[in-house]
Design a protein around this motif. Structure first.
Motif, mmCIF file in Angstrom:
data_model
loop_
_atom_site.group_PDB
_atom_site.id
_atom_site.type_symbol
_atom_site.label_atom_id
_atom_site.label_comp_id
_atom_site.label_asym_id
_atom_site.label_seq_id
_atom_site.Cartn_x
_atom_site.Cartn_y
_atom_site.Cartn_z
ATOM 1 N N ASN A 130 30.436 39.193 41.066
ATOM 2 C CA ASN A 130 30.711 37.787 40.782
ATOM 3 C C ASN A 130 32.151 37.652 40.295
ATOM 4 O OD1 ASN A 130 28.155 36.580 41.337
ATOM 5 N ND2 ASN A 130 27.368 37.526 39.463
ATOM 6 N N MET A 131 32.726 36.502 40.528
ATOM 7 C CA MET A 131 34.097 36.187 40.120
ATOM 8 C C MET A 131 35.130 36.885 40.994
ATOM 9 S SD MET A 131 33.947 34.017 37.668
ATOM 10 C CE MET A 131 35.631 34.075 37.057
ATOM 11 N N SER A 171 37.316 43.587 47.087
ATOM 12 C CA SER A 171 37.795 44.721 46.317
ATOM 13 C C SER A 171 37.998 44.382 44.843
ATOM 14 C CB SER A 171 39.129 45.224 46.889
ATOM 15 O OG SER A 171 38.975 45.614 48.229
ATOM 16 N N VAL A 172 37.686 45.368 44.013
ATOM 17 C CA VAL A 172 37.995 45.287 42.586
ATOM 18 C C VAL A 172 38.548 46.639 42.158
ATOM 19 C CG1 VAL A 172 36.213 43.585 42.099
ATOM 20 C CG2 VAL A 172 35.673 46.014 41.902
ATOM 21 N N ILE A 226 39.286 44.584 37.337
ATOM 22 C CA ILE A 226 40.380 43.730 37.804
ATOM 23 C C ILE A 226 40.023 43.240 39.198
ATOM 24 C CG2 ILE A 226 42.834 43.617 38.368
ATOM 25 C CD1 ILE A 226 43.251 45.933 36.388
ATOM 26 N N PHE A 227 40.006 41.916 39.375
ATOM 27 C CA PHE A 227 39.638 41.333 40.670
ATOM 28 C C PHE A 227 40.876 41.286 41.566
ATOM 29 C CE2 PHE A 227 36.731 39.169 37.605
ATOM 30 C CZ PHE A 227 35.580 39.815 38.025
ATOM 31 N N GLN A 252 30.506 44.028 33.159
ATOM 32 C CA GLN A 252 31.926 43.805 32.893
ATOM 33 C C GLN A 252 32.283 42.323 32.989
ATOM 34 O OE1 GLN A 252 30.614 46.170 34.698
ATOM 35 N NE2 GLN A 252 31.804 48.087 34.646
ATOM 36 N N VAL A 253 31.712 41.654 33.981
ATOM 37 C CA VAL A 253 31.974 40.225 34.129
ATOM 38 C C VAL A 253 31.419 39.447 32.937
ATOM 39 C CG1 VAL A 253 31.495 38.172 35.526
ATOM 40 C CG2 VAL A 253 32.064 40.330 36.645
ATOM 41 N N ALA A 254 30.243 39.871 32.454
ATOM 42 C CA ALA A 254 29.654 39.220 31.285
ATOM 43 C C ALA A 254 30.575 39.349 30.080
ATOM 44 C CB ALA A 254 28.285 39.821 30.986
ATOM 45 N N ARG A 255 31.204 40.534 29.923
ATOM 46 C CA ARG A 255 32.125 40.713 28.802
ATOM 47 C C ARG A 255 33.337 39.809 28.946
ATOM 48 N NH1 ARG A 255 36.512 43.478 27.543
ATOM 49 N NH2 ARG A 255 36.669 44.533 29.549
ATOM 50 N N LEU A 256 33.840 39.678 30.176
ATOM 51 C CA LEU A 256 34.982 38.785 30.417
ATOM 52 C C LEU A 256 34.622 37.344 30.109
ATOM 53 C CD1 LEU A 256 36.418 40.225 33.754
ATOM 54 C CD2 LEU A 256 37.434 40.399 31.489
ATOM 55 N N ALA A 257 33.350 37.001 30.310
ATOM 56 C CA ALA A 257 32.912 35.633 30.051
ATOM 57 C C ALA A 257 32.777 35.337 28.569
ATOM 58 C CB ALA A 257 31.580 35.374 30.753
ATOM 59 N N GLY A 258 32.814 36.386 27.719
ATOM 60 C CA GLY A 258 32.780 36.143 26.283
ATOM 61 C C GLY A 258 31.444 36.419 25.624
#
Length: 875
Positions: free
Chosen positions: A628-629, A760-761, A769-770, A786-792
């Motif tokens: 995602n993202m 790719s990431v 990193i996207f 990892q995306v959840a952590r980026l979301a806060g």
């Protein structure tokens, strides 16, 4: 006696009885008044004061009102809130009613029923959008849809299956839809889903036999065959619409163009869900901002903007039509100087269609006449500019439609002042020298004193009496006055034949003449006479314009075509878009594709958009994986938008593209529920997926995202798996299928038409990193934590998620009983001691800098410190 027994209130109730479902605007002098329940509803909707007027059956009569001069704003508010308004006007001067007796009521009648689909005033409409009224008719097993914009006169009809009504209504976005009594429930969902108001008419209105006679009479033809071969259902739909217009406009029909028959097979089919998903003309949050239309609109005229929206909503499937449109754009892309000149001249063009419609409905004014005059003149300049260059056939045809209005232009230029007033009743819009009688009336109105002074000089010369004066009072009006001595001469022949004695005072004698009486009458009435002459001339000029409405309509269409071609050319040069190759193959090859809306948004932040390729030519289905993202949804949508733009005839945001004609676009991207119909998010997903699988043909383009994610893992995986197989084996369409079910990547080895692709990431120091790059291959993981952590998400939740993920992955690897044991042995979240914060670590450079006092350093010491710190970094 109650107030309702008064003649005025009796008149109100009688008029209201004819319009029980509408709010009655009852004209009383300078106000539109509303009574009873109308007043209660209107006061709440308009946020105005609710008062009362007398009593009825012992209860106060509720009352509110709005000023006539600002009524349009209140009308718009009521219409937007779902009301219909019957406008009742005074049909005579109140002075005439008084002559009939003290109890006589001013004659009033409803002159118009205002509904969402019958608006014509500029203040009530969006100049850059159509305002469609639609009608659905059924004759036996056949269904037809007709639609009209009475503000422009465009009238169209289409045979359409009941299933196809929803997509067509989504394409047209009508404000109001007419159906026959008793069929409301059948069509309610399709109508209301697209935000339209549903109105029922008596079944007789949709009678095709009588309707054909009505339509022939309306267009002055013996048979509708002059316009095409219409089915009975199509005739019925057109007839119902005309019947409704006669009702709402009180017989004063708008200026309708002959009906044009549309063919669904000539248009790319896009259903309502796909239009919302792709945000073609409206963004998800509502409104135009953020939509594709908003991102690409470079038109400078209202008619050009409406044409752009029609083309974007209805991409063509005819190769010859697409190619002709592309050639027009390409010719202007190659000549930027010409494009700039055309756009500058088009800024001086007015909205001919809506000006003509207002004149036909007697809601126009002198400014509409001036707008038509100015537009004809500007069209001549456009024609001269285009004549100087070589043009493709499409532009040559529209160029020829720019001329041929010399007689009308000469008439309007001679008749009108440069800047006329808005309303005919204001006067002052006819040019000096156009009408001799008007000039005389104006001279008397504006120069009455000069006329009297000249007449006085003439009388002095005639009588030789220098003491003669022309005076005025409220009793005698104008009169000639002289002394008693001189009066004897005026009372003797031959002067007595001219001068008529009026009055003798102590020292003066007063006379009049036939000529003076006539001049007096003309001076007193000159203002009214001038205005009446101007009104007659306005009516004459309006009729002259309306007599040329067909040619002027053609001119309006030509100007819109030029504006759209120039706008798309300007867009292509501005955004570095290129002309795609369109053919009859099943190719879909995009090199360096970009999402136009996202790219525009990123540009504002200074962030470059990462372009990506897509090739569905040999392997028509790509299975897309990645976190995602990472940009999967953007990638899916951009390819669909490129197809839409290409088939509307525009250049596209790519480095290169070859696209075989796409018959249908289906999009199932994003998640939402439909609580009003009791549908969960997963149910909505399945309903939309079912529609795709049941309708997509081998020329369709399908984009699907996260099918099956709304249910249990294995249920969802099985549904997604079976859906992909159906697209490949049954629908045989081109498709982009995004999923988190990595297990599905094995299908590429089993199905010849499926290939794997991933976004790719890159992982760096525990972060993701996207890169937003789409390449062939399969993602090895989803990076959800990892995306959840980026979301806060709180650090404790992220840490716990990693533990659970590791356990689940371990159990999956070990399988069988071991898998269950791993999961069962997983400690509860509350039993895990909190993780202490990591000890802060400092570098040698940081430690050294803490001991430095900058103010104590000499330049040599500072230079030495820099070398020392550099050495520490190397260490």
């Amino acid at each position: 006696m109650s107030d309702t027994a008064t003649p005025m209130m009796a008149q109100y109730l009688d008029l209201k009885a004819g319009y029980p479902d509408a709010i009655l605007f009852y004209r009383m002098g300078d106000f539109y008044e509303m009574f009873f329940d109308d007043a209660v509803q209107a006061a709440a909707a308009l946020d105005i004061a609710l008062t009362k007027r007398g009593k009825h059956l012992g209860e106060d009569i509720a009352m509110c009102g709005v000023p006539v001069h600002s009524a349009e704003g209140y009308l718009l508010t009521l219409i937007r809130k779902g009301f219909r308004v019957a406008v009742c006007e005074q049909m005579e001067d109140p002075a005439e009613a008084k002559k009939r007796g003290s109890k006589s009521v001013v004659k009033r009648d409803v002159v118009r029923l205002v509904t969402p689909g019958t608006l014509t005033e500029d203040t009530l409409l969006d100049a850059r959008r159509h305002n469609f009224l639609a009608a659905i008719a059924q004759v036996r097993d056949a269904t037809a849809l007709a639609w009209v914009d009475i503000s422009t006169g465009a009238l169209r009809v289409m045979a359409c299956s009941a299933v196809g009504l929803g997509p067509e209504l989504a394409r047209l976005a009508p404000r109001e839809v007419l159906v026959a009594d008793g069929t409301e429930a059948e069509f309610c969902d399709a109508v209301t889903e697209n935000g339209a108001s549903l109105t029922s008419l008596g079944r007789a209105a949709f009678d095709s036999t009588q309707g054909e006679k009505r339509l022939c009479a309306l267009f002055g033809v013996g048979s509708l065959d002059a316009f095409g071969t219409f089915s009975r259902a199509e005739v019925a739909a057109l007839a119902g619409m005309v019947e409704y217009l006669e009702i709402t406009q009180k017989g004063n029909l708008p200026l309708l163009r002959p009906p044009v028959q549309e063919n669904r097979d000539a248009i790319m089919q896009i259903d309502a869900a796909t239009r919302r998903s792709l945000e073609l003309t409206h963004a998800m949050g509502g409104g135009r901002s953020g939509s594709l239309l908003d991102a690409i609109d470079r038109t400078v005229t209202a008619a050009g903007a409406r044409l752009l929206e029609r083309r974007l909503s209805s991409p063509s499937r005819r190769l010859d039509v697409i190619t002709a449109r592309q050639e027009a754009v390409a010719a202007l892309v190659d000549n930027p100087a010409l494009t700039g000149d055309l756009r500058d001249m088009l800024r001086g063009v007015h909205d001919l269609d809506r000006a003509l419609s207002r004149l036909a409905l007697d809601r126009g004014g002198p400014r509409d006449l001036a707008a038509i005059r100015n537009t004809i003149g500007q069209a001549l300049r456009l024609h001269q500019t285009l004549t100087a260059v070589d043009l493709p056939d499409t532009l040559v045809r529209v160029q020829n439609d720019l001329v041929g209005h010399d007689t009308l232009l000469a008439l309007l230029e001679a008749a009108l002042v440069a800047e006329p007033p808005l309303l005919a009743r204001d006067g002052g819009f006819i040019a000096i020298g156009y009408d001799e009688a008007l000039d005389d009336a104006r001279k008397l109105r504006d120069e009455g004193r000069g006329v009297i002074a000249q007449m006085q000089a003439d009388f002095i010369a005639q009588t030789g009496i220098n003491a003669l004066k022309i005076k005025h009072n409220n009793v005698l009006g104008y009169f000639i006055e002289t002394t008693s001595t001189h009066a004897e001469r005026m009372q003797a022949p031959p002067l007595s034949d001219t001068f008529i004695h009026r009055q003798t005072t102590a020292n003066q004698v007063r006379f009049t003449t036939v000529e003076l009486n006539e001049i007096e009458s003309r001076i007193l009435n000159a203002g009214g006479e001038a205005l009446e002459i101007e009104k007659r001339l306005y009516a004459s000029l309006s009729q002259a314009v309306l007599a040329s409405h067909a040619a002027l309509g053609q001119l309006a269409r030509a100007l819109a075509e030029i504006d759209l071609a120039a706008a798309l050319a300007h867009l292509a040069r501005q955004e570095a878009w290129v002309r795609p190759v369109i053919d009859d193959s099943r190719a879909f090859l995009v090199t360096g594709g970009r999402h136009p809306v996202v790219e525009e948004a990123l540009r504002r932040t200074g962030t470059p958009f990462v372009a990506n390729d897509c090739d569905l030519t040999e392997t028509p289905i790509w299975l897309l994986t990645g976190p995602n993202m990472a940009g999967k949804s953007t990638y899916l949508r951009q390819n669909a938008l490129i197809a839409v733009l290409a088939q509307m005839g525009a250049f596209v945001p790519v480095t290169a593209a070859r696209i075989g004609i796409v018959s249908q676009i289906f999009s199932r991207v994003g998640a939402s529920d439909d609580l009003a119909r009791g549908r969960s998010t997963f149910m909505v997903e399945m309903v939309e997926t079912a529609a795709i699988l049941n309708q997509a043909d081998d020329r369709a383009l399908v984009i699907l995202d996260e099918i099956g994610r709304g249910t249990a893992t294995y249920d969802g995986l099985s549904i997604a798996w079976a859906t992909l197989e159906h697209l490949h084996d049954v629908n045989r369409c081109r498709a982009l299928f995004a999923t988190h079910y990595h297990e599905m990547s094995s299908l590429s080895a089993k199905l010849a038409g499926v290939d794997n692709a991933t976004v790719s990431v890159k992982e760096w120091d525990g972060d993701v990193i996207f890169l937003h790059e789409v390449r062939k291959g399969t993602a090895d993981r989803s990076y959800g934590v990892q995306v959840a952590r980026l979301a806060g998400l709180p650090a404790a939740v992220v840490a716990r998620a990693k533990v659970v993920l590791d356990a689940l992955e371990k159990g999956e690897r070990e399988g069988g009983a071991a898998r269950r044991a791993v999961i069962d042995d997983l400690p509860l979240f509350a039993a895990i001691p909190p993780t202490p914060p990591p000890a802060s670590r400092t570098s040698a450079v940081e430690d050294r800098l803490r001991d430095v006092l900058p103010d104590d350093l000499t330049p040599k010491d500072a230079l030495s410190l820099v070398y020392e710190l550099r050495g520490l970094l190397k260490g």
